[in-house]
Design an enzyme around this catalytic site. Structure first.
Site, PDB file in Angstrom:
ATOM      1  N   CYS A   1      -5.877  -7.490   5.015  1.00  0.00           N
ATOM      2  CA  CYS A   1      -6.012  -8.716   4.225  1.00  0.00           C
ATOM      3  C   CYS A   1      -6.984  -8.434   3.072  1.00  0.00           C
ATOM      4  O   CYS A   1      -6.842  -7.438   2.372  1.00  0.00           O
ATOM      5  CB  CYS A   1      -6.455  -9.860   5.136  1.00  0.00           C
ATOM      6  SG  CYS A   1      -6.640 -11.473   4.355  1.00  0.00           S
TER       7      CYS A   1
ATOM      8  N   ASP B   1       4.457 -11.484   1.837  1.00  0.00           N
ATOM      9  CA  ASP B   1       3.381 -11.312   0.860  1.00  0.00           C
ATOM     10  C   ASP B   1       3.831 -10.757  -0.475  1.00  0.00           C
ATOM     11  O   ASP B   1       3.110 -10.876  -1.467  1.00  0.00           O
ATOM     12  CB  ASP B   1       2.307 -10.372   1.424  1.00  0.00           C
ATOM     13  CG  ASP B   1       1.368 -11.060   2.395  1.00  0.00           C
ATOM     14  OD1 ASP B   1       1.411 -12.302   2.489  1.00  0.00           O
ATOM     15  OD2 ASP B   1       0.592 -10.346   3.065  1.00  0.00           O
TER      16      ASP B   1
ATOM     17  N   HIS C   1       1.970 -12.628   6.787  1.00  0.00           N
ATOM     18  CA  HIS C   1       0.604 -12.228   6.477  1.00  0.00           C
ATOM     19  C   HIS C   1      -0.281 -12.257   7.734  1.00  0.00           C
ATOM     20  O   HIS C   1      -0.297 -13.250   8.457  1.00  0.00           O
ATOM     21  CB  HIS C   1       0.008 -13.153   5.419  1.00  0.00           C
ATOM     22  CG  HIS C   1      -1.369 -12.755   4.996  1.00  0.00           C
ATOM     23  ND1 HIS C   1      -1.608 -11.675   4.187  1.00  0.00           N
ATOM     24  CD2 HIS C   1      -2.582 -13.286   5.302  1.00  0.00           C
ATOM     25  CE1 HIS C   1      -2.915 -11.561   3.998  1.00  0.00           C
ATOM     26  NE2 HIS C   1      -3.527 -12.516   4.665  1.00  0.00           N
TER      27      HIS C   1
END
Length: 244
Positions: free
Chosen positions: A131, A181, A211
């Site tokens: 992330c 994403d 995600h």
């Protein structure tokens, strides 16, 4: 598997961090691991320990240390999709506080600490992240090309960081993208930048993932995606960190 909490000196104070490493007493290649925005917690400690079991000294800093030690915010044991927006809203001011200058200053401190640990062997290191941590890992590798030999980032917004940063990369690279994403068109543009950089890389969409797919304590978790993550990460580190 030995683990410990350590304190990393930085220009802005002490950053707490989690470290895991093999217990055989030898020295091992260093890996700087950046967690996702939810930070250091049992899932991250387990992943770091698993990676350490493959022969690496793994250091996971609390990159929100300016706000306090881990945990920076209270988290449920399992992060449901319904919880995510509220938690991210609380974390967003902290994420915005990670200016490029702070990121690189912190990266210098993390790498300096990592490389002098008695369990860490001389030579290049790797950085990996998840992330927002994947973006921090990418910026670290781009800023320290002579030191970082391998870079991996998973479900990370690396495509948004700009072509200039990507062109500074010299490490062996893997980007594992969640299917939600990035579009195939954006992936093509990202990979074109990596082609221009002339580096060894793989950059792919992990099928059917959303995600956060590597994180087993969230609704986003995808077991097949996590397995593919290990299948890509471990050979990358082996290749990059044996160039000595």
């Amino acid at each position: 598997m030995p683990t410990k909490t350590v304190q990393i000196p930085t220009p802005d104070g002490l950053a707490d961090a989690f470290a895991a490493y093999p217990e055989n007493g030898d020295r091992h290649p260093g890996v700087l691991m950046y967690a996702d925005a939810f930070g250091i917690r049992p899932t991250i400690r387990e992943m770091a320990s698993e990676l350490a079991g493959h022969g690496y000294y793994v250091l996971v800093p609390n990159f929100f240390y300016r706000e306090g030690p881990t945990p920076v915010i209270d988290l449920p044991g399992h992060i449901k999709e319904a919880d995510r927006d509220a938690l991210v809203a609380r974390l967003m001011p902290l994420i915005k506080g990670l200016t490029p200058e702070r990121v690189l200053s912190d990266a210098d401190a993390y790498l300096s600490f990592l490389t002098v640990q008695p369990e860490v062997s001389a030579g290049p290191v790797a950085v990996t992240g998840y992330c927002i941590g994947g973006l921090l890992a990418t910026r670290t590798a781009a800023a320290r090309p002579g030191q970082v030999a391998a870079l991996a980032a998973f479900h990370a917004p690396v495509a948004a960081d700009g072509r200039e940063s990507l062109l500074r990369l010299t490490a062996d690279v893997h980007f594992g993208h969640a299917a939600t994403d990035i579009t195939p068109e954006a992936l093509g543009e990202l990979n074109e930048s990596l082609d221009t950089a002339g580096i060894s890389y793989t950059s792919e969409i992990y099928p059917g993932t959303v995600h956060g797919f590597t994180m087993s304590d969230t609704d986003a978790f995808d077991p097949a995606g996590l397995r593919l993550h290990w299948d890509r990460l471990l050979p990358l580190l082996s290749r990059g960190l044996t160039k000595r």
